[in-house]
Design a protein around this motif. Structure first.
Motif, PDB file in Angstrom:
ATOM      1  N   LEU A 146       0.944  -1.311  -0.074  1.00  0.00           N
ATOM      2  CA  LEU A 146       0.085  -0.005  -0.127  1.00  0.00           C
ATOM      3  C   LEU A 146       0.854   1.238   0.153  1.00  0.00           C
ATOM      4  CD1 LEU A 146      -3.024  -1.116   2.547  1.00  0.00           C
ATOM      5  CD2 LEU A 146      -2.557  -1.624  -0.023  1.00  0.00           C
ATOM      6  N   LEU A 178       2.930   6.556 -12.315  1.00  0.00           N
ATOM      7  CA  LEU A 178       1.574   7.300 -12.322  1.00  0.00           C
ATOM      8  C   LEU A 178       1.256   8.519 -11.195  1.00  0.00           C
ATOM      9  CD1 LEU A 178      -1.340   4.538 -12.337  1.00  0.00           C
ATOM     10  CD2 LEU A 178      -0.952   6.456 -13.876  1.00  0.00           C
ATOM     11  N   THR A 223       2.826   2.452  -9.430  1.00  0.00           N
ATOM     12  CA  THR A 223       2.193   3.020  -8.431  1.00  0.00           C
ATOM     13  C   THR A 223       1.852   2.262  -7.096  1.00  0.00           C
ATOM     14  OG1 THR A 223       0.039   4.318  -8.162  1.00  0.00           O
ATOM     15  CG2 THR A 223      -0.147   2.114  -9.129  1.00  0.00           C
ATOM     16  N   VAL A 226      -2.607   1.375  -3.086  1.00  0.00           N
ATOM     17  CA  VAL A 226      -3.800   1.664  -2.870  1.00  0.00           C
ATOM     18  C   VAL A 226      -4.394   2.383  -4.139  1.00  0.00           C
ATOM     19  CG1 VAL A 226      -5.118   3.716  -1.640  1.00  0.00           C
ATOM     20  CG2 VAL A 226      -3.350   2.701  -0.456  1.00  0.00           C
ATOM     21  N   VAL A 227      -3.444   3.006  -4.940  1.00  0.00           N
ATOM     22  CA  VAL A 227      -3.959   3.620  -5.998  1.00  0.00           C
ATOM     23  C   VAL A 227      -4.147   2.524  -7.095  1.00  0.00           C
ATOM     24  CG1 VAL A 227      -3.417   4.801  -8.256  1.00  0.00           C
ATOM     25  CG2 VAL A 227      -2.756   5.736  -6.147  1.00  0.00           C
ATOM     26  N   ASN A 229      -4.690  -0.784  -6.481  1.00  0.00           N
ATOM     27  CA  ASN A 229      -6.172  -1.626  -6.207  1.00  0.00           C
ATOM     28  C   ASN A 229      -7.335  -0.970  -6.631  1.00  0.00           C
ATOM     29  OD1 ASN A 229      -8.262  -2.712  -4.151  1.00  0.00           O
ATOM     30  ND2 ASN A 229      -6.696  -4.340  -4.290  1.00  0.00           N
ATOM     31  N   ILE A 230      -7.391   0.240  -6.167  1.00  0.00           N
ATOM     32  CA  ILE A 230      -8.642   1.103  -6.703  1.00  0.00           C
ATOM     33  C   ILE A 230      -8.664   1.212  -8.229  1.00  0.00           C
ATOM     34  CG2 ILE A 230      -9.859   3.482  -6.496  1.00  0.00           C
ATOM     35  CD1 ILE A 230      -8.514   3.750  -3.828  1.00  0.00           C
ATOM     36  N   LEU A 231      -7.792   1.354  -8.803  1.00  0.00           N
ATOM     37  CA  LEU A 231      -7.923   1.339 -10.369  1.00  0.00           C
ATOM     38  C   LEU A 231      -8.138   0.008 -11.064  1.00  0.00           C
ATOM     39  CD1 LEU A 231      -4.830   3.507 -11.820  1.00  0.00           C
ATOM     40  CD2 LEU A 231      -7.146   3.880 -12.013  1.00  0.00           C
TER      41      LEU A 231
END
Lengths: 327, 327
Positions: A146, A178, A223, A226-227, A229-231
């Motif tokens: 993360l 990113l 990246t 967090v970025v 996983n969300i993406l």
């Protein structure tokens, strides 16, 4: 080539893992499959199929790690789960790779604890396929780390490049960080430091933005987890959202029935690049073995392609090349 | 109602800001417009139009901040830019709001420095509209605060709720924290702490994932500026990516000409919820004034809707309600 398959993982076990693996078996005469899971359930499911029994083995693993289990705790407490037993088989050299549609965190934990890290690797990472206009590209890290330390990011990028080249067939893979803007000095202090580290990497194209993903301005998008996983989860939701939108337009009477049917057909075809079934699973990079995890909802096709992906990783010696590049 | 319009901002000035603002003027008899920018250029453009001259004023601002200018530096060094002059007009009470399709960072910097913060606000934030299956929802922060302190996140969520209710017409807006999993204990230490703070907020629905954005599981998606900015730009790129995908399928001969035309029509209609022109601009929440920024490529329609959005913010007294809720 012997691939161990988690037959007790995912939303549709034992049906989908078994059906998918038997597809793969059918297409590749040199393949052998070890199904790992509760023997009774697996045997009952296998009876529904006709297949070359000399190339299929069942290894009993009575415990089941489900999607809600806490990863590390489950790996430690459920030592007879399909994931732990399967990864141990791989560790002992009884199979060339292990594939699972089960709990990602548990598989990552088991892979890291049991298989260990490749020589020179600081941290293993989850690299995820990401659909772009040029086909799938790689997003790393997709949720295992993360927070991203510069020296880790550097290795993730390098491992991503090797995977791109060896498994995805992309020559001279470009790496992009990113970020919230293209300029070198954009982002948090952490991102600025990562940028400086990545500058030493051949193929680094600098910072890239959210809008650069679809046009595949990079092949490896670096990246934090967090970025990533969300993406990843957002991206996976695009096809069904679109289908819903098209249907809504039709319900509102904006579209004639004919238009709707045409559009649905077109969407189905156009969204093929988004179809994760075509790649099946995502690899953990940096662990001392080949361990691939797929979507919980994996179809038999996805399982089949996950197995092919694993074979590809073994045959192209991704891990050997990672070790050579890092040491 | 007097709205000042940056006529020297965005990729298509002075044409689009002037055309869009005159549209708005035409639709609303109580509206007055102040165009801010280089007088000569603006007057020349205005001559092409017929409009009620008694309701339009031009304020000279010879300097131009472009998209590549460093925000804070530009605000300090270009004191006669349309952004600085326009925000100063607002500060002096000569207009009710300022709208711009120019440099977002510069407008945020000018708004924060010149207008100051609302009473009780720790940090201003950029809240961005985000397309979902239920229409636009709010993503906050969209790039102003790359790192998110819990007390800031709490205020952003609260301001977002007020904006949702007052301007977007969403009753009892739900707040979700974008995270890598639904469980309370997911995410970085920072995210866990934010989660604890948000628990005290009425309407908090807990952690939400990337896949929860399209179904609008929350009305206000709270996240840091890195995630927000990447998601925002990624989201904006979806429509053109889809059009490209459909065209590619056609080029590959997968689709007949007729199917292609039908699909293009359907896509155009189905993607209307994605059309940022319908909202025009995104507000800075927490500054002591109404300052709205639009996409650099804003069309006249987008400019018109940005002005309507500004009027809506003034009339619904968003700022008064924010102050009341925070103090």
């Amino acid at each position: 080539m012997i691939i161990a398959v988690d037959a007790a993982g995912g939303d549709f076990f034992p049906k989908n893992p078994i059906e998918g693996a038997l597809f793969a078996l059918n297409e590749d005469a040199s393949l052998q499959i070890i199904f790992v899971g509760p023997e009774e359930i697996l045997s009952e499911e296998l009876q529904k199929h006709t297949y070359d029994k000399s190339r299929v083995q069942v290894i009993h693993a009575p415990e089941i790690i489900d999607m809600h289990d806490s990863p590390s705790a489950a790996v430690k407490s459920k030592r007879n789960s399909s994931i732990t037993v399967g990864i141990n088989l791989h560790k002992e050299g009884k199979c060339d790779a292990f594939v699972s549609a089960g709990n990602t965190g548990a598989l990552l934990a088991a892979s890291t604890f049991i298989l260990g890290k490749l020589e020179g690797v600081l941290r293993p990472t989850i690299a995820s396929y990401y659909p772009t206009l040029k086909g799938f590209r790689l997003l790393v890290d997709a949720g295992a780390n993360l927070e991203l330390k510069p020296e880790h990011a550097f290795q993730f990028a390098k491992m991503g490049q090797i995977f791109c080249k060896q498994v995805m067939g992309i020559d001279n893979p470009k790496v992009g960080l990113l970020n919230v803007g293209e300029e070198d000095e954009k982002g948090t202090d952490e991102m600025k430091e990562i940028h400086q580290y990545l500058k030493q990497l051949k193929g680094f194209v600098g910072n890239v933005e959210g809008r650069d993903i679809f046009p595949a301005k990079a092949d490896v998008f670096v990246t934090n987890g967090v970025v990533g996983n969300i993406l990843l989860k957002f991206g996976e939701s695009i096809p069904s959202a679109l289908k819903h939108m098209v249907k809504e337009s039709a319900n509102k009477g904006l579209l004639s029935k004919l238009y709707l049917l045409a559009a649905q057909k077109v969407l189905r075809e156009s969204l093929q690049p988004f179809n994760y079934e075509n790649v099946g699973g995502i690899p953990f990079l940096g662990v001392n073995g080949i361990s691939i995890v797929g979507h919980g909802g994996s179809s038999p096709l996805a399982i089949k392609n996950m197995i092919k992906n694993a074979i590809n990783c073994v045959q192209s010696d991704v891990n050997g090349k990672i070790v050579a590049s890092l040491n």
